[in-house]
Design a protein around this motif. Structure first.
Motif, PDB file in Angstrom:
ATOM      1  N   UNK A 144     -27.059 -13.785  15.443  1.00 19.57           N
ATOM      2  CA  UNK A 144     -25.470 -14.344  15.414  1.00 19.57           C
ATOM      3  C   UNK A 144     -24.802 -13.165  16.384  1.00 19.57           C
ATOM      4  N   UNK A 145     -25.005 -12.356  17.024  1.00 19.72           N
ATOM      5  CA  UNK A 145     -24.164 -11.660  17.897  1.00 19.72           C
ATOM      6  C   UNK A 145     -24.018 -12.193  19.236  1.00 19.72           C
ATOM      7  N   UNK A 146     -24.899 -13.024  19.444  1.00 15.31           N
ATOM      8  CA  UNK A 146     -24.840 -13.715  20.737  1.00 15.31           C
ATOM      9  C   UNK A 146     -23.581 -14.623  21.156  1.00 15.31           C
ATOM     10  N   UNK A 147     -23.089 -14.958  20.129  1.00 11.57           N
ATOM     11  CA  UNK A 147     -21.654 -15.577  20.204  1.00 11.57           C
ATOM     12  C   UNK A 147     -20.541 -14.853  20.772  1.00 11.57           C
ATOM     13  N   UNK A 148     -20.819 -13.506  20.850  1.00 14.73           N
ATOM     14  CA  UNK A 148     -19.806 -12.470  21.393  1.00 14.73           C
ATOM     15  C   UNK A 148     -20.428 -11.603  22.445  1.00 14.73           C
ATOM     16  N   UNK A 175     -18.629 -22.377  25.484  1.00 20.35           N
ATOM     17  CA  UNK A 175     -17.901 -22.681  26.475  1.00 20.35           C
ATOM     18  C   UNK A 175     -17.830 -21.783  27.713  1.00 20.35           C
ATOM     19  N   UNK A 176     -18.421 -20.780  27.592  1.00 20.67           N
ATOM     20  CA  UNK A 176     -18.171 -19.390  28.421  1.00 20.67           C
ATOM     21  C   UNK A 176     -19.565 -19.290  29.451  1.00 20.67           C
ATOM     22  N   UNK A 215     -15.767  -7.616  29.213  1.00 21.13           N
ATOM     23  CA  UNK A 215     -14.813  -8.146  28.207  1.00 21.13           C
ATOM     24  C   UNK A 215     -15.531  -7.561  26.660  1.00 21.13           C
ATOM     25  N   UNK A 216     -14.627  -7.516  25.723  1.00 20.16           N
ATOM     26  CA  UNK A 216     -15.243  -7.201  24.291  1.00 20.16           C
ATOM     27  C   UNK A 216     -14.721  -8.345  23.333  1.00 20.16           C
ATOM     28  N   UNK A 217     -15.673  -9.292  23.115  1.00 19.91           N
ATOM     29  CA  UNK A 217     -15.354 -10.515  22.374  1.00 19.91           C
ATOM     30  C   UNK A 217     -15.928 -10.065  20.641  1.00 19.91           C
ATOM     31  N   UNK A 218     -14.636  -9.855  19.818  1.00 21.01           N
ATOM     32  CA  UNK A 218     -15.139  -9.596  18.538  1.00 21.01           C
ATOM     33  C   UNK A 218     -15.530 -10.856  17.697  1.00 21.01           C
ATOM     34  N   UNK A 219     -16.519 -11.012  17.250  1.00 22.00           N
ATOM     35  CA  UNK A 219     -17.147 -12.195  16.631  1.00 22.00           C
ATOM     36  C   UNK A 219     -17.375 -11.990  15.082  1.00 22.00           C
ATOM     37  N   UNK A 220     -17.178 -10.742  14.605  1.00 25.06           N
ATOM     38  CA  UNK A 220     -17.829 -10.247  13.310  1.00 25.06           C
ATOM     39  C   UNK A 220     -16.402  -9.345  12.899  1.00 25.06           C
ATOM     40  N   UNK A 221     -15.980  -9.656  11.530  1.00 19.65           N
ATOM     41  CA  UNK A 221     -14.612  -8.783  11.241  1.00 19.65           C
ATOM     42  C   UNK A 221     -14.982  -7.905  10.195  1.00 19.65           C
ATOM     43  N   UNK A 222     -14.090  -7.115   9.566  1.00 17.84           N
ATOM     44  CA  UNK A 222     -14.212  -6.053   8.863  1.00 17.84           C
ATOM     45  C   UNK A 222     -15.126  -6.339   7.511  1.00 17.84           C
TER      46      UNK A 222
END
Length: 395
Positions: A144-148, A175-176, A215-222
């Motif tokens: 699931x973290x691959x999105x980030x 699209x990255x 870059x730091x792409x946050x894809x999971x929240x608190x």
């Protein structure tokens, strides 16, 4: 008597839940008063039990860590550490408990294998090379973290893989485009020798990202749910539901190479047993580099502290020191020592022993105190007096 910030707040929060309330319904001041009430009614049970056991101590000298006397000392310690450059406020990766909604130190995290056999898997995902015609396969326990992901890393010794970096990769489900980087940290024997890099959700990836300015792409929240940055198909999903959907999508695209059984450990909150989520967050930290080096010198040159038996504990200690990162000392708690830092409208940080002192330093009365608490107990992890701190006694 320690005030046990996280544990005590958790107990009172559970009592409120029975009444259909949350601490936010009460507000900070009323919640803290509720905790004091609980402490007076139930907290004394501990000392009663100790007395019945015959503990031979001078009860007239009993202290409580949240008393005004000790709170003053705690504020003094924080201010001195800050003035000596050992404490700072920064944005770094931390251990976050989605259930207790607070940061945890490394000592408050337990490593253990996943209990659910379905989680003991290693997933091999394929990323297309830009320009077409070939794929790079990465192995991960957290698809699931691959999105980030913001890069794929390979060990420099794997020259064939390193050459891929000239073209870059297309990150599936997004699209990255992401680069391939070479880093000595990568274990060439793990998986295929190529690893995905998610700086916002893994401590080692975070350090790699800092080294390579990723870059730091946050894809999971608190709350352990996917953010909008994860994409419309995933936003709002629980992290494990997102994992299932990512695998489903990779299968549909023909980019799921294989899934194998794999034994590894995950990090859990030692209190509630929730799986910890590594997150980038603005917190207060203690600088460890100077303290770590002083402690290592004492160990190597003077054999301090002395371990019995020496093997294997001296090596365990030295390995722990050598891999130590800056220590998280702030907590998202209302029951605890509130951080003695105030902020001006312009965002300037004023650390002081009192609000009056903070106003004098800032030259304004328009200040807002930091809402977080801090854990002075981390000082007990170190022989601070041996390391020469503080330079003068705190009385």
């Amino acid at each position: 008597m320690d005030h046990a910030g996280i544990s005590t707040q958790l107990v009172v929060t559970r009592e409120l839940k029975k009444e259909g309330l949350t601490r936010h319904d009460l507000g900070r001041e009323e919640f803290v008063e509720r905790v004091w009430t609980w402490k007076r009614e139930s907290g004394g049970q501990i000392t009663k039990q100790m007395r019945r056991e015959g503990a031979s101590v001078d009860w007239s000298r009993e202290k409580f860590t949240m008393s005004e006397e000790l709170s003053r000392v705690v504020r003094e310690v924080f201010v001195r550490l800050y003035e000596d450059g050992l404490i700072y406020r920064g944005n770094r990766i931390v251990n976050w408990c989605p259930n207790d909604q607070t940061v945890l130190s490394d000592l408050e995290v337990q490593k253990e294998p996943p209990q659910d056999p379905r989680q003991r898997k290693l997933y091999y995902l394929q990323y297309p090379i830009k320009g077409g015609g070939a794929l790079v396969t990465v192995a991960t326990t957290r698809p699931e973290t691959m999105l980030g992901d913001t890069a794929v890393a390979v060990n420099p010794k794997r020259r064939a893989l390193s050459r891929i970096g000239r073209k870059g990769l297309l990150l599936p489900l997004t699209d990255r485009e992401i680069p391939v980087i070479a880093d000595e940290f990568v274990d060439p024997e793990f998986g295929t020798g190529a690893v995905k890099v998610t700086p916002a959700h893994d401590p080692n990836d975070y350090e790699m990202g800092v080294r390579h300015d990723l870059p730091q792409v946050v894809v999971i929240d608190q709350h352990a749910r996917m953010t909008e940055s994860a994409g419309a198909d995933f936003a709002g999903l629980d992290r494990y539901k997102a994992r299932e959907k990512v695998i489903e999508k990779f299968e549909e695209l023909g980019l799921l190479d294989k899934v194998i059984d794999y034994e590894f450990s995950i990090s859990k909150c030692e209190r509630c047993k929730t799986v910890v989520e590594p997150l980038i967050s603005t917190q207060w930290f203690c600088r460890m580099e100077k303290l770590r080096d002083l402690a290592l010198d004492l160990l190597k040159q003077q054999k301090k502290p002395r371990f019995v038996p020496e093997v294997p504990y001296e090596k365990v200690y030295s390995d722990w020191l050598e891999n130590l990162r800056d220590w998280t000392i702030s907590r998202q708690l209302w029951w605890g020592h509130q951080i003695p830092a105030w902020y001006t409208r312009d965002g300037e940080v004023i650390v002081a022993r009192s609000e009056e002192e903070a106003r004098a330093k800032a030259g304004t009365t328009e200040l807002t105190q930091d809402r977080m608490s801090w854990i002075p107990g981390f000082l007990g992890t170190w022989p601070f007096s041996t390391l020469g701190w503080p330079s003068k006694p705190i009385t």
